[in-house]
Design an enzyme around this catalytic site. Structure first.
Site, short mmCIF file in Angstrom:
data_model
loop_
_atom_site.label_atom_id
_atom_site.label_comp_id
_atom_site.label_asym_id
_atom_site.label_seq_id
_atom_site.Cartn_x
_atom_site.Cartn_y
_atom_site.Cartn_z
N HIS A 198 0.86 -1.18 0.00
CA HIS A 198 0.00 0.00 0.00
C HIS A 198 0.90 1.23 0.00
CE1 HIS A 198 -3.11 2.89 1.02
NE2 HIS A 198 -4.03 1.94 0.88
N HIS A 211 -11.62 25.89 -49.30
CA HIS A 211 -11.94 24.61 -49.95
C HIS A 211 -10.78 24.18 -50.86
CE1 HIS A 211 -16.00 25.31 -48.47
NE2 HIS A 211 -15.90 26.52 -48.99
N SER A 214 16.81 13.61 -46.01
CA SER A 214 16.24 12.35 -46.47
C SER A 214 17.38 11.36 -46.62
CB SER A 214 15.53 12.54 -47.81
OG SER A 214 15.27 11.30 -48.44
#
Length: 470
Positions: A98, A177, A301
């Site tokens: 505990h 959009h 990269s």
């Protein structure tokens, strides 16, 4: 390679997760507030302060006020809490099974040396474990947010604001959009995120951190049984507020964690707004509006030498998603408890540091990423030069205004501009020719002929400055 031929990495100190391994340096400050060791130190702090509060208040008959030396000695148990203390607690907990009981024994074992051995029963007096835990977590979360998360968040927002201020006048083609739309300025679009993020930071900075210390089911039953004459709600309130927390006057065994849910929801909302920002910046990089400043010696990269990948923003996206997965779970789980108590919150709360850790890591990445961006003004200008049709909105709106003023020949403005611009490119010469054929009053005609996609930004710069300078 067979299992018995392999080195057992589980027998080393190699961390399981990235926050304690690869990214430890970015989130280490959270360890002082939200680790298991920090939780135990806070438990010791709460228990010690409760002991002092009861003794100095002489709440229980027979108590006397502590001496300065005794008070200092008790508080030194907290300030001197170290790795040896952590190890001792672990050994005790292995026996008690505990964690809070181990803390009680940890403190009691030190009372004799302070001349307080006869008061060992005052440690954890009338408390249930949750009395100590809720206050300890509140202190840990408060300090983590105020000392670590908020400073990192403010620094990150400032890094966005710095770029926004530099680009406040830089015209940029909008995309609604995903298609070319009324121009704006790059600084204004960044300032929108600064404004949104700062609004969330103000909410988070104003968060209340609640606590309670009212016994096994929130009734002060044991308190009243032991010392019926004491005003326990007032004693409890004074104690909780003395810790720098807000008192919760009515609970079950647990502090209800509603404040935690509110806080985690606000941080998750901040994270989600920042996630949208990262996506937008990533997209601007992909179309060349931002150039990334190469870091000397760094590989962009593994196979394509020309690339500089936007890894800071991609890393931030992933960590914000991980943070929110945990914060959203914590926010919904912690506000529920079966009847007066269950232990789902105990398991969940141990992941608060992980949730904030992923957020802090994201903040660090965005801050670094913003410092590696250059505004590609040539690319922005080229995009504007190729989209003169966006002035169609301005022209048809001017025609509407002149029609209201009684100028003839201004009929069907929207339709006429649609015929001119939809589905086809319109260059500067054709747009100005069209304006000259409309029969507008001279001032309106000249105003439109002077207009370009670069100058058709309305109040964008002024709006941005107003927010960035506030």
């Amino acid at each position: 390679m067979t299992e018995n031929m392999r080195v057992r990495l589980a027998e080393t100190d190699i961390p399981l997760g990235p926050l304690d391994g690869r990214y430890r340096g970015y989130v280490a400050d959270l360890v002082d507030h939200l680790s298991e060791a920090a939780l135990n130190r806070n438990r010791v702090h709460v228990e010690v302060e409760w002991f002092i509060h009861l003794a100095d208040g002489m709440v229980v008959p027979g108590l006397q006020r502590l001496t300065d030396a005794q008070r200092d000695g008790l508080r030194a148990i907290v300030t001197e809490f170290d790795e040896a203390s952590v190890a001792e607690l672990a050994e005790t907990e292995a026996v008690t099974v505990h964690d809070v009981k181990a803390v009680e024994y940890f403190i009691a074992n030190r009372l004799e040396g302070l001349g307080l051995g006869h008061l060992s029963s005052l440690v954890h007096f009338a408390c249930t474990s949750e009395d100590i835990n809720n206050l300890s977590y509140a202190l840990g979360v408060r300090d983590a947010v105020q000392d670590v998360w908020l400073p990192a968040a403010h620094k990150m927002v400032d890094s966005i604001a710095e770029v926004a201020k530099a680009a406040v006048e830089t015209p940029m083609l909008s995309r609604t959009h995903g298609q070319p739309a009324t121009p704006t300025t790059l600084g204004k679009e960044l300032a929108v995120f600064v404004h949104r993020l700062n609004r969330q930071l103000r909410r988070i900075a104003a968060q209340q951190y609640l606590g309670k210390i009212n016994g096994a089911t929130g009734t002060y039953a044991a308190h009243v049984a032991a010392v019926p004459h004491a005003n326990w709600p007032v004693i409890a309130q004074d104690f909780v507020e003395g810790l720098g927390l807000t008192f919760n006057p009515l609970t079950t065994q647990i502090e209800n964690h509603d404040w935690m849910s509110e806080l985690y929801d606000d941080i998750a909302r901040f994270n989600q707004i920042l996630h949208g920002f990262c996506v937008d910046v990533w997209s601007y990089i992909s179309i060349g509006y931002f150039a990334q400043i190469p870091v000397a010696g760094a590989t962009g990269s593994s196979t394509m030498p020309h690339k500089v990948n936007p890894i800071r923003f991609e890393n931030a996206e992933a960590n914000l998603e991980l943070s929110n997965a945990l914060l959203n779970t914590l926010g919904s789980t912690l506000i529920e408890s079966r009847w007066q108590r269950d232990l789902t919150d105990s398991t969940s709360q141990r992941n608060i540091g992980v949730a904030l850790g992923h957020s802090v890591l994201a903040l660090q990445n965005v801050t670094r990423g913003m410092g590696q961006l250059d505004v590609a003004e040539d690319a922005l200008a080229t995009d504007l030069d190729g989209n003169w049709e966006v002035l169609g909105e301005a022209i048809q709106t001017v025609m509407r205004a002149e029609a209201i003023a009684g100028v003839e020949g201004m009929d069907n403005p929207y339709e006429r501009l649609k015929d001119l611009t939809r589905g086809q490119r319109v260059d500067a010469a054709r747009m100005r020719e069209f304006v000259g054929e409309l029969g507008l009053p001279e001032a309106a005609e000249q105003r439109l002929k002077n207009l370009t996609p670069h100058t058709y930004t309305g109040l964008a710069a002024d709006l941005a400055r107003e927010q960035l300078d506030s």
